[in-house]
Design a protein around this motif. Structure first.
Motif, short mmCIF file in Angstrom:
data_model
loop_
_atom_site.label_atom_id
_atom_site.label_comp_id
_atom_site.label_asym_id
_atom_site.label_seq_id
_atom_site.Cartn_x
_atom_site.Cartn_y
_atom_site.Cartn_z
N ALA A 56 78.73 59.80 53.71
CA ALA A 56 79.70 59.62 52.61
C ALA A 56 81.09 59.96 53.15
O ALA A 56 81.47 61.12 53.30
CB ALA A 56 79.33 60.52 51.44
N LYS A 58 84.10 59.99 52.15
CA LYS A 58 85.11 60.80 51.49
C LYS A 58 85.02 62.28 51.83
O LYS A 58 85.99 63.01 51.70
CB LYS A 58 85.08 60.59 49.97
N GLU A 77 78.88 55.35 53.70
CA GLU A 77 79.03 55.11 52.26
C GLU A 77 80.53 55.22 51.99
O GLU A 77 81.15 56.23 52.33
CB GLU A 77 78.25 56.15 51.46
N ARG A 146 74.12 50.63 39.87
CA ARG A 146 74.10 52.09 39.85
C ARG A 146 73.63 52.54 38.47
O ARG A 146 74.22 52.19 37.44
CB ARG A 146 75.48 52.66 40.13
N HIS A 197 73.02 58.53 42.24
CA HIS A 197 73.59 59.70 42.95
C HIS A 197 73.80 60.75 41.87
O HIS A 197 74.52 60.51 40.90
CB HIS A 197 74.90 59.32 43.64
N SER A 200 77.57 66.01 43.44
CA SER A 200 78.05 66.32 44.77
C SER A 200 78.26 67.81 45.00
O SER A 200 79.07 68.20 45.79
CB SER A 200 79.35 65.57 45.00
N GLY A 239 74.29 64.59 48.05
CA GLY A 239 74.36 65.77 47.19
C GLY A 239 73.55 66.96 47.63
O GLY A 239 73.35 67.88 46.83
N GLU A 277 73.03 58.88 51.26
CA GLU A 277 74.51 58.97 51.28
C GLU A 277 74.96 60.42 51.27
O GLU A 277 75.66 60.85 50.36
CB GLU A 277 75.08 58.30 50.02
N GLY A 279 77.12 63.66 52.41
CA GLY A 279 78.45 63.91 52.99
C GLY A 279 78.59 65.38 53.32
O GLY A 279 78.52 65.81 54.47
N ARG A 280 78.76 66.16 52.25
CA ARG A 280 79.03 67.59 52.37
C ARG A 280 78.07 68.32 53.34
O ARG A 280 78.51 69.15 54.13
CB ARG A 280 78.87 68.20 50.98
N TYR A 381 85.57 67.76 52.08
CA TYR A 381 86.45 67.64 50.91
C TYR A 381 87.68 68.55 50.98
O TYR A 381 88.34 68.76 49.97
CB TYR A 381 85.68 67.89 49.60
#
Ligand SMILES: *Cc1c(COP(=O)(O)O)cnc(C)c1O
Length: 418
Positions: A56, A58, A77, A146, A197, A200, A239, A277, A279-280, A381
């Protein structure tokens, strides 16, 4: 980040003069840690099904970071034209990209279809838009809807996306929506994916597994009603939680896979392909920011430490400190971790408003002018999510890799022009 790595980063920052009068705050990413997390994700999923793992973007949208993911077998993503451009520019194949922006203009959709990335449609209006653009062609990559399974929020409302009233996706339990979703798949044979999703941060694994169970069962129901295996791919989002305090023990990718299997035993039987997907979970713990206690002072009962870490680098924390606490440690000017009697401190930033604090009343060993202040777990982030208040520039970010017994330092985002 492990203490010894932090110690090495602090030492390297001092020895190499990375933190200076010109650059009073920098970011650093432990690249080896990110790579290890990618390997853990790949190892956690069973071989019985195909999986397109995506990063992800972002969470940490630096070119060298996205490139690292691509070199390690991951797609991307993306949720805006800018993120899509970034992913393509570092060589992520279009077929390994999923575009999830909640709102897309007609030309954005057209560009996505032209370059052949997968697309998740947020709502029925957007479905009509995509349908109109597909009249004379077949999409090159899977397109999905979605779904908001309305399974509930995690602990942070602003990043929970499966609540009853979330802005994301098609709410499954809204009157008539299940029928409309099934009809949409029947009418559009090019709809071959389904997406969820849950949120997050602060979403427990059971909640994530519940949401995925809902779309898994919905996909089976839709395929049954159509009488063919039209939906072939489940995009199950990201997530995975990360620690918010040093004592948290967050779940690992293996726990995630186990939770999905516990809730839906047949999930990995090979009928569906998957997209993930995350990210964190890859980058949060890999990143730190380092700044100095430029000045210290007392005001009323407050001990205030003025630093260069404020809203420009930590906007979520400054504006919503309870949801986004940042762990902070203090080191002597020579880099030794300080310990001893703790006092309450306000760690203030450079922005011109009183609320510009990255921590309030935080118990820390006494911070003195010239000390190093370290913000932990800011790889996701924060480092790439600059906020341009007061014209404060995006900070320089360095990548550190272990090389034999030493560290190599590479530029991830150049220091700003001064
Ligand atoms: C932000 C986001 C992610 C990543 O969430 P993490 O908590 O960073 O893993 C994945 N999918 C979608 C649709 C998102 O909006």
């Amino acid at each position: 980040m492990q203490d010894h790595m932090l110690g090495e980063i602090v030492a390297a920052t001092i020895e190499q003069g990375l933190l200076s009068d010109e650059y009073p705050i920098i970011g650093a990413i432990d690249v080896d840690y990110v790579k290890r997390r990618i390997d853990e994700l790949h190892a956690a999923f069973p071989d019985t099904c195909r999986v397109q793992h995506c990063f992800a973007v972002k969470a940490c949208s630096f070119e060298p970071v996205i490139e690292l993911f691509a070199q390690n077998g991951m797609g991307a993503e993306v949720a805006s034209p800018g993120e899509l451009r970034l992913a393509l520019s570092v060589g992520v194949p279009a077929a390994s990209i999923v575009l999830d922006s909640p709102v897309k203009t007609r030309s954005e959709i057209e560009a996505a279809l032209d370059c052949g990335v997968s697309l998740n449609i947020d709502n029925f209006d957007e479905l009509d838009e995509v349908d109109a653009l597909l009249t004379d062609r077949h999409p090159a990559a899977p397109i999905g809807l979605r779904i908001n399974p309305q399974t509930g929020s995690g602990s942070v409302e602003s990043v929970s996306t499966a609540s009853a009233t979330s802005k994301f996706g098609i709410p499954l339990h809204h009157p008539d929506n299940t029928r409309r979703i099934v009809e949409a798949y029947k009418r559009h044979p090019w709809l071959t994916q389904i997406h969820v999703h849950t949120g997050s941060l602060g979403c427990p694994l059971e909640l994530i597994a519940e949401s995925i169970a809902v779309i898994h069962d919905l996909a089976e129901q839709i395929n049954d009603e159509i009488g063919s295996e039209q939906i072939t791919r489940l995009d199950i989002g990201g997530g995975l939680p990360v620690p918010l305090s040093p004592h948290d023990k967050p779940p690992q990718f293996t726990d995630y896979v186990e939770a999905l299997r516990a809730r839906t035993p047949s999930i990995f039987d090979g009928r569906f392909e998957f997209v993930t997907e995350f990210g964190r979970a890859f980058v949060a713990e890999a990143g730190v920011m380092l700044t100095r206690a430029q000045y210290t002072k007392e005001a009323g009962s407050r001990r205030i430490v003025l630093t260069y870490a404020g809203a420009q680098v930590a906007s979520r924390t400054v504006y919503d400190p309870d949801s986004w606490p940042i762990h902070i440690s203090v080191h002597s000017p020579e880099g030794l971790a300080k310990s001893g009697v703790e006092l309450p401190h306000d760690i203030a930033g450079p922005c011109c408003f009183s609320g510009d604090l990255v921590a309030e009343n935080r118990m820390l060993p006494k911070v003195e002018t010239g000390d190093l202040v370290v913000l932990h777990n800011v790889g996701a982030y924060y480092l790439s999510s600059h906020y341009s208040y007061n014209e404060l520039p995006p900070i320089g970010v360095f990548g550190l890799r272990r090389h034999g017994t030493g560290l190599t330092i590479e530029t991830i985002r150049p220091v700003p022009d001064t």
